[in-house]
Each structure stands twice: as C-alpha cells, then as structure tokens.
Motif scaffolding. Structure first.
Motif, PDB file in Angstrom:
ATOM      1  N   LYS A   1      -7.072  -7.701   3.293  1.00 29.05           N
ATOM      2  CA  LYS A   1      -6.651  -7.262   2.038  1.00 29.05           C
ATOM      3  C   LYS A   1      -5.591  -8.058   1.601  1.00 29.05           C
ATOM      4  CE  LYS A   1      -5.142  -3.656   4.383  1.00 29.05           C
ATOM      5  NZ  LYS A   1      -5.760  -3.716   5.653  1.00 29.05           N
ATOM      6  N   CYS A   2      -5.558  -8.389   0.205  1.00 26.99           N
ATOM      7  CA  CYS A   2      -4.452  -8.810  -0.555  1.00 26.99           C
ATOM      8  C   CYS A   2      -3.978  -8.052  -1.604  1.00 26.99           C
ATOM      9  CB  CYS A   2      -5.232 -10.116  -1.064  1.00 26.99           C
ATOM     10  SG  CYS A   2      -3.824 -10.947  -2.253  1.00 26.99           S
ATOM     11  N   ASN A   3      -2.660  -7.765  -1.468  1.00 25.61           N
ATOM     12  CA  ASN A   3      -2.216  -6.549  -2.458  1.00 25.61           C
ATOM     13  C   ASN A   3      -1.106  -6.980  -3.377  1.00 25.61           C
ATOM     14  OD1 ASN A   3      -4.112  -4.452  -1.247  1.00 25.61           O
ATOM     15  ND2 ASN A   3      -2.628  -4.312   0.469  1.00 25.61           N
ATOM     16  N   SER A   4      -0.873  -6.540  -4.411  1.00 29.90           N
ATOM     17  CA  SER A   4       0.015  -7.085  -5.406  1.00 29.90           C
ATOM     18  C   SER A   4       0.867  -6.102  -6.009  1.00 29.90           C
ATOM     19  CB  SER A   4      -0.460  -7.885  -6.571  1.00 29.90           C
ATOM     20  OG  SER A   4      -1.146  -9.054  -6.051  1.00 29.90           O
ATOM     21  N   CYS A   5       2.388  -6.484  -6.166  1.00 24.02           N
ATOM     22  CA  CYS A   5       3.122  -5.419  -6.655  1.00 24.02           C
ATOM     23  C   CYS A   5       4.095  -5.876  -7.494  1.00 24.02           C
ATOM     24  CB  CYS A   5       3.932  -4.611  -5.577  1.00 24.02           C
ATOM     25  SG  CYS A   5       4.909  -3.220  -5.842  1.00 24.02           S
TER      26      CYS A   5
ATOM     27  N   GLN B   1       4.997  -9.521  -5.816  1.00 25.20           N
ATOM     28  CA  GLN B   1       5.107  -9.360  -4.386  1.00 25.20           C
ATOM     29  C   GLN B   1       3.609  -9.463  -4.326  1.00 25.20           C
ATOM     30  OE1 GLN B   1       7.193  -5.625  -3.755  1.00 25.20           O
ATOM     31  NE2 GLN B   1       9.060  -6.767  -3.041  1.00 25.20           N
ATOM     32  N   ILE B   2       3.247 -10.407  -3.036  1.00 24.52           N
ATOM     33  CA  ILE B   2       1.897 -10.444  -2.742  1.00 24.52           C
ATOM     34  C   ILE B   2       1.836 -10.295  -1.401  1.00 24.52           C
ATOM     35  CG2 ILE B   2      -0.046 -11.918  -2.714  1.00 24.52           C
ATOM     36  CD1 ILE B   2       1.471 -13.678  -4.834  1.00 24.52           C
ATOM     37  N   GLY B   3       1.148  -9.355  -0.601  1.00 23.03           N
ATOM     38  CA  GLY B   3       0.830  -9.028   0.726  1.00 23.03           C
ATOM     39  C   GLY B   3      -0.251  -9.336   1.275  1.00 23.03           C
TER      40      GLY B   3
ATOM     41  N   ILE C   1       0.823  -1.315  -0.084  1.00 21.91           N
ATOM     42  CA  ILE C   1      -0.178  -0.002  -0.093  1.00 21.91           C
ATOM     43  C   ILE C   1       0.728   1.219  -0.147  1.00 21.91           C
ATOM     44  CG2 ILE C   1      -1.661   1.263   1.382  1.00 21.91           C
ATOM     45  CD1 ILE C   1      -2.980  -1.471   2.221  1.00 21.91           C
ATOM     46  N   SER C   2       1.861   1.378   0.960  1.00 21.83           N
ATOM     47  CA  SER C   2       3.015   2.367   0.815  1.00 21.83           C
ATOM     48  C   SER C   2       3.502   2.535  -0.477  1.00 21.83           C
ATOM     49  CB  SER C   2       4.158   2.070   1.842  1.00 21.83           C
ATOM     50  OG  SER C   2       3.550   1.944   3.146  1.00 21.83           O
ATOM     51  N   ILE C   3       4.013   1.519  -1.221  1.00 23.31           N
ATOM     52  CA  ILE C   3       4.584   1.472  -2.647  1.00 23.31           C
ATOM     53  C   ILE C   3       3.453   2.211  -3.438  1.00 23.31           C
ATOM     54  CG2 ILE C   3       5.400   0.254  -4.776  1.00 23.31           C
ATOM     55  CD1 ILE C   3       7.452   0.347  -2.372  1.00 23.31           C
ATOM     56  N   ASP C   4       2.262   1.549  -3.329  1.00 28.13           N
ATOM     57  CA  ASP C   4       1.163   2.221  -4.509  1.00 28.13           C
ATOM     58  C   ASP C   4       0.938   3.644  -4.059  1.00 28.13           C
ATOM     59  OD1 ASP C   4      -1.132   1.739  -6.193  1.00 28.13           O
ATOM     60  OD2 ASP C   4      -2.295   2.323  -4.575  1.00 28.13           O
ATOM     61  N   LEU C   5       0.820   4.176  -2.801  1.00 25.67           N
ATOM     62  CA  LEU C   5       0.723   5.557  -2.306  1.00 25.67           C
ATOM     63  C   LEU C   5       1.932   6.425  -3.100  1.00 25.67           C
ATOM     64  CD1 LEU C   5      -0.620   8.015  -1.057  1.00 25.67           C
ATOM     65  CD2 LEU C   5       0.251   7.296   1.056  1.00 25.67           C
ATOM     66  N   ALA C   6       2.990   5.868  -2.728  1.00 26.41           N
ATOM     67  CA  ALA C   6       4.322   6.581  -3.233  1.00 26.41           C
ATOM     68  C   ALA C   6       4.323   6.683  -4.773  1.00 26.41           C
ATOM     69  CB  ALA C   6       5.352   5.882  -2.871  1.00 26.41           C
ATOM     70  N   LYS C   7       3.910   5.577  -5.553  1.00 27.01           N
ATOM     71  CA  LYS C   7       3.887   5.614  -6.831  1.00 27.01           C
ATOM     72  C   LYS C   7       2.648   6.765  -7.365  1.00 27.01           C
ATOM     73  CE  LYS C   7       0.705   3.275  -9.186  1.00 27.01           C
ATOM     74  NZ  LYS C   7       0.032   2.224  -9.656  1.00 27.01           N
ATOM     75  N   GLN C   8       1.673   6.879  -6.739  1.00 25.58           N
ATOM     76  CA  GLN C   8       0.720   7.972  -7.094  1.00 25.58           C
ATOM     77  C   GLN C   8       1.138   9.558  -6.885  1.00 25.58           C
ATOM     78  OE1 GLN C   8      -3.493   6.969  -5.972  1.00 25.58           O
ATOM     79  NE2 GLN C   8      -2.861   4.977  -5.328  1.00 25.58           N
TER      80      GLN C   8
ATOM     81  N   GLU D   1      11.936  -1.344 -12.240  1.00 21.95           N
ATOM     82  CA  GLU D   1      11.071  -0.335 -12.683  1.00 21.95           C
ATOM     83  C   GLU D   1       9.633  -1.017 -12.185  1.00 21.95           C
ATOM     84  OE1 GLU D   1       9.233   1.918 -16.659  1.00 21.95           O
ATOM     85  OE2 GLU D   1      10.705   0.338 -16.875  1.00 21.95           O
ATOM     86  N   LEU D   2       8.714  -0.128 -11.610  1.00 23.65           N
ATOM     87  CA  LEU D   2       7.532  -0.454 -10.986  1.00 23.65           C
ATOM     88  C   LEU D   2       6.539  -0.732 -12.396  1.00 23.65           C
ATOM     89  CD1 LEU D   2       5.738  -1.090  -8.876  1.00 23.65           C
ATOM     90  CD2 LEU D   2       5.244   1.425  -8.507  1.00 23.65           C
ATOM     91  N   VAL D   3       6.052  -1.894 -12.324  1.00 20.51           N
ATOM     92  CA  VAL D   3       4.992  -2.049 -13.719  1.00 20.51           C
ATOM     93  C   VAL D   3       3.771  -2.169 -13.165  1.00 20.51           C
ATOM     94  CG1 VAL D   3       4.490  -3.857 -15.155  1.00 20.51           C
ATOM     95  CG2 VAL D   3       6.894  -3.709 -14.539  1.00 20.51           C
ATOM     96  N   GLN D   4       3.220  -2.652 -11.885  1.00 18.54           N
ATOM     97  CA  GLN D   4       1.633  -2.691 -11.656  1.00 18.54           C
ATOM     98  C   GLN D   4       1.494  -2.644 -10.182  1.00 18.54           C
ATOM     99  OE1 GLN D   4      -0.864  -2.903 -14.252  1.00 18.54           O
ATOM    100  NE2 GLN D   4      -1.965  -2.196 -12.716  1.00 18.54           N
ATOM    101  N   THR D   5       0.607  -2.184  -9.371  1.00 13.07           N
ATOM    102  CA  THR D   5       0.138  -2.365  -8.237  1.00 13.07           C
ATOM    103  C   THR D   5      -1.571  -2.499  -8.217  1.00 13.07           C
ATOM    104  OG1 THR D   5      -0.053   0.113  -7.887  1.00 13.07           O
ATOM    105  CG2 THR D   5       1.987  -0.906  -7.026  1.00 13.07           C
ATOM    106  N   LEU D   6      -1.662  -3.404  -7.428  1.00 11.00           N
ATOM    107  CA  LEU D   6      -3.254  -3.717  -7.301  1.00 11.00           C
ATOM    108  C   LEU D   6      -3.537  -4.003  -6.023  1.00 11.00           C
ATOM    109  CD1 LEU D   6      -5.721  -4.144  -9.098  1.00 11.00           C
ATOM    110  CD2 LEU D   6      -5.139  -6.590  -9.010  1.00 11.00           C
TER     111      LEU D   6
END
Length: 488
Positions: free
Chosen positions: A453-457, A445-447, A222-229, A288-293
């Motif tokens: 929650k289930c999150n992917s990076c 990466q799966i958290g 979630i932190s990576i996703d927020l930083a990406k945005q 390189e960051l490809v995808q977060t979900l």
C-alpha cells in the motif's frame, strides 16, 4: 578565461531566474483563470457601458458569487475534520541504544551466526540510523524476554505516554472521546489494544472503537482516513487515533538475511492524534484535514509478497523484505500520485501533465520523456515514512525534492529509527520544532506498508506553529539538527 566563465555563469543564472518567473507567471494565470476572466469581464463592462453598469454590475456579481459559492460548496467535505493536537512518544534515556550497544547485545545472544552478525553490522552502518534510537526493555536484555507480559508492557507504555501527553495539551477529558482507532500491525492481543485504552481511561460505553491489524507501516494514514469517515457521520465528538508497533513480540531470532533487516531498522515509538469535527475547535486546532487517498496494489503477487511475515527454515517467525521492495514501492507511489495529482495540483501542472501524456501517445514514449508533476507547487512540506535510507533516496529522486524538504524524514530516521506508522508524526513534530509551519501551509504525509500500500494524507495549517510553546520529542535538542549522515 576566468572572466568569460564568470560572465557565462552570470548569464545562465539570469536566464534561470527569468525562466523561473515565467513559470510562476504561467502557473498563476492558469490556476486563477476563472477569477481573472470574471474580473476582466466586469472591467470591460465598466469601459463599454459606464451608464448602465450599476444594474449590470449587481446582476453579474450575484451570478458570479453564486457560481463560485456552488463550486466551493461542492468541493468541501461533508464535515470538516480538524487536528486539534498530537503527541509523539519519547522513551527514557535508559532505553537508548547506540549502534555499538546494538551489536554488543546481538553478539551476546546465542542464535546469531558470525555471518549474520557481520550482515547486521553492515546493514546498520548503511541504515541512516544514529546513535540515540530506542529499543524495548525486553529486547535489550540477554536473553531476550519475548513474552506476552513484556510485549504488553512495551505497547502500553508507548500508547499511554502519547495519549496522556495529547490529552494534557488539549485539555480534552477522556469522557469526551467518541471514537478510538488504534493500529498495530504485528501485535494484536485479546482484549484488543483499543479495548485496553477504553479500560485504562474509563471511556464511555457508547465509544466507537476500531483495531487495525496487519496493515504495515502505512496504517497510520489508514487510521486517519477511517477516523475522518467516522467523524463525518457522527455528531460533535473527538476521535483518538493511536499508531504504534511492538519490538518485543517481533524480534527475529533467526539467520535469514531477508528477515534480519527489520531488527536493524525498527525502533520503539508511537503517536496519538486527537481529531475533532466540532466547528468550535477550529479556532484552536493546528490543522484541517484536506485529503486522504489510499492505493492498494495487493492484486499483484510481487507486491503482495514483498513484505511478508512468515517462518524461516528453522521455524522462526520474522518479516521478510523482498529484493523487489523498491520497485514495488515506486510503482505504488506512481499509482498514488497519479490519483492524488488532480485533487491537489494547480491546473497549470495538470495541463502540462496531460499535454505530455498526449505527446507520448502520439510520438512515442522513447521520444517524449514522462512529465513528473512539480508537487512543490502543491505542498510546502513533505513527511515521507522513514522506512529506510534507500526508500528516502528513491522518493527524493522520484519526486524531485530538495534536501530541505527531505530533512524531516531523514532526521527522524536518524534520531528515532523506523517507528513504523508513527514515523510521520515525529516528522511533523520536527517541522513544528523548527518553526517552519506557517498559516495555510500544506503538509503531505506519505506512508508505505505491506500489502502493498501507498497512502497519502494532506493537511492545511490553520495557524503558524510557535516552537517556543510546543512540547514534542525534538524540543530539547532541535538546535542539534540537521546533522550530516555519512554514507558508508
């Protein structure tokens, strides 16, 4: 009889190899159908109209290049996000705790009953943890010193240790950092941990800070996703993401079995990740960051309550793990990969999944088995949150992964225990220390975390990682791994 059996096995092997290459050929043809059709069209034009091909060739090539460029630009993110480097914290040897020492410390405390001690020992033996995980200084004392001062000392030691290392690796100055995102689920003092970092490193006044709380072991993604945005809307800058958790503040002192499990699994750990949106950093960045979900199933009461911080019968605060945890995690994973699949899977796998779905609706779910997409075609490496042995067993089965692909997660659990949201970075460090990361490799990466929650990076390697130049917590002992973890 033996000769016949050998011949039969040899024929089966040959047939399996043939089938493997048929599948690979199918995946190649379907996944590259657009490019192959363009090439075939041009080839046909050359054969049928050789005299007029020069003009036609230029016209078709221009249209084709423009069409492909448009598709490519539409699929690219607004701004590329690069992982320059990361660091996982490794405590000193004086914080090392074996299973025997753990049980000895628990036995010397006054609040555990004999029944609870027996339960703790049983869980610990089946946990998948090894003999060299790390505990906090306050928890390793008798009596346990559960104070704000000790809790701050633990978290600051972990955070500053990881940040110092990643800044040293990259040469980035604290003043160059424009974004700070910190996640710690259960320890959130005031001033915040993000403010603590700003104060310690004297970051600039315009720094954008976020402090994520209560989001469980999946908060790292979630932190990576927020930083990406944030990086996609802020000009050339760096984002520092810090993931950690605190044992001192959350050591459970009661005898509720659902809450005792966390004492056995969780250990000290943390990670710092430096991200950049500067195009000039691409040449030195690792990934390189490809995808977060992100998938959130908290609307369902069973999912919401399966990991819950609360008081027990004696008013002792702890985190209760429900018996429904594995079922909830499986449902969350299914929802996550269903959404992630179309974004990362080759077209060939998507067609097979769609065909199976239509057949199940037409013929019935009892006749046609569900098709589990082959994610091994989309990713070379898997980093699954090292929450516990049973969680890893379930995911290995659900995703049909090989032991080698589960190795980073299992070895991280064995060596460092469950370090909450930072476990994914110990797993990434394991892959790098083993020299398995090659250029263009994709890492999933799966958290998992409370909520539920289930999150992917998804990351793509920009270069091969040379383990001889790496500094990470595995390097001094990587040759000892993998080890066999006995099931007790």
């Amino acid at each position: 009889m033996n000769e016949k059996k050998k011949t039969s096995l040899a024929n089966e092997h040959i047939e399996s190899v043939r089938l493997k290459y048929v599948k690979l050929c199918y995946h190649f043809l379907v996944s590259n159908a657009l490019y192959l059709s363009l090439i075939l069209t041009l080839f046909c034009l050359i054969l049928t109209h050789p005299s007029t091909f020069a003009a036609r060739e230029m016209f078709l090539l221009s249209i084709s290049i423009g069409f492909l460029a448009t598709i490519y630009s539409m699929r690219r993110p607004r701004q590329n996000v690069y992982l320059v480097n990361f660091a996982s914290f490794k405590p000193g040897k004086d914080r090392m705790v074996s299973k025997e020492l753990f049980m000895q410390l628990c036995g010397e405390l006054k609040f555990f009953t004999q029944e609870s001690l027996g339960f703790l020992n049983k869980i610990l033996e089946r946990s998948g943890l090894g003999e060299r995980t790390y505990g906090s200084a306050a928890v390793m004392k008798v009596p346990v010193i559960k104070t704000m001062v000790e809790a701050r000392n633990e978290t600051e030691t972990v955070m500053f240790g990881a940040i110092d290392e990643v800044l040293g690796k990259t040469g980035v100055k604290p003043g160059d950092i424009g974004i700070v995102v910190v996640n710690s689920s259960l320890f959130n003092p005031s001033p915040s941990l993000a403010a603590t970092i700003v104060n310690h490193y004297k970051l600039r006044q315009s720094v954008v800070t976020y402090n994520l709380a209560g989001m469980g072991c999946s908060a790292g993604i979630i932190s990576i996703d927020l930083a990406k945005q944030l990086l996609q809307v802020h000009g050339d800058t760096y984002a520092l993401v810090v993931s950690t958790e605190n044992l001192t503040n959350n050591w459970y002192k009661g005898n509720n079995r659902a809450m005792l499990v966390t004492n056995c699994l969780f250990r000290v750990g943390g990670a710092a990740v430096l991200l950049s949106n500067r195009s000039s950093d691409r040449c030195r960045a690792k990934y390189e960051l490809v995808q977060t979900l992100r998938t959130h199933t908290g609307a369902d009461d069973r999912s919401y309550n399966c990991v819950h911080q609360q008081e027990d019968e004696a008013n002792e605060v702890g985190v209760s793990l429900s018996k429904d945890l594995m079922v909830v995690a499986g449902e969350a994973l299914k929802a996550n990969i269903t959404a992630l699949g179309p974004l990362v899977l080759p077209v060939s796998e998507q067609l097979l999944f769609l065909a199976t779905l239509l057949l199940r609706k037409a013929l019935g779910t009892k006749i046609v088995k569900p098709y589990v997409p082959n994610f091994k075609l989309a990713f070379e490496h898997f980093c699954i949150h090292a929450g516990g042995r049973s969680v890893l067993d379930e995911l290995e089965k659900s995703l049909r992964l090989l032991p080698l692909q589960m190795e980073p997660s299992r070895m991280t659990l064995y060596r460092f225990g469950n370090t909450s949201s930072s476990s994914l970075w110990y797993e990434m460090a394991y892959l790098e220390a083993k020299g398995r990361i090659k250029k263009r490799d994709r890492v999933w990466q799966i958290g998992f975390g409370s909520g539920f929650k289930c999150n992917s990076c998804v990351w793509r390697a920009l270069k091969p990682i040379d383990p001889t130049t790496e500094i990470n917590p595995w390097m001094s002992e990587i040759d000892e791994f993998p080890v066999e973890v006995p099931l007790k």
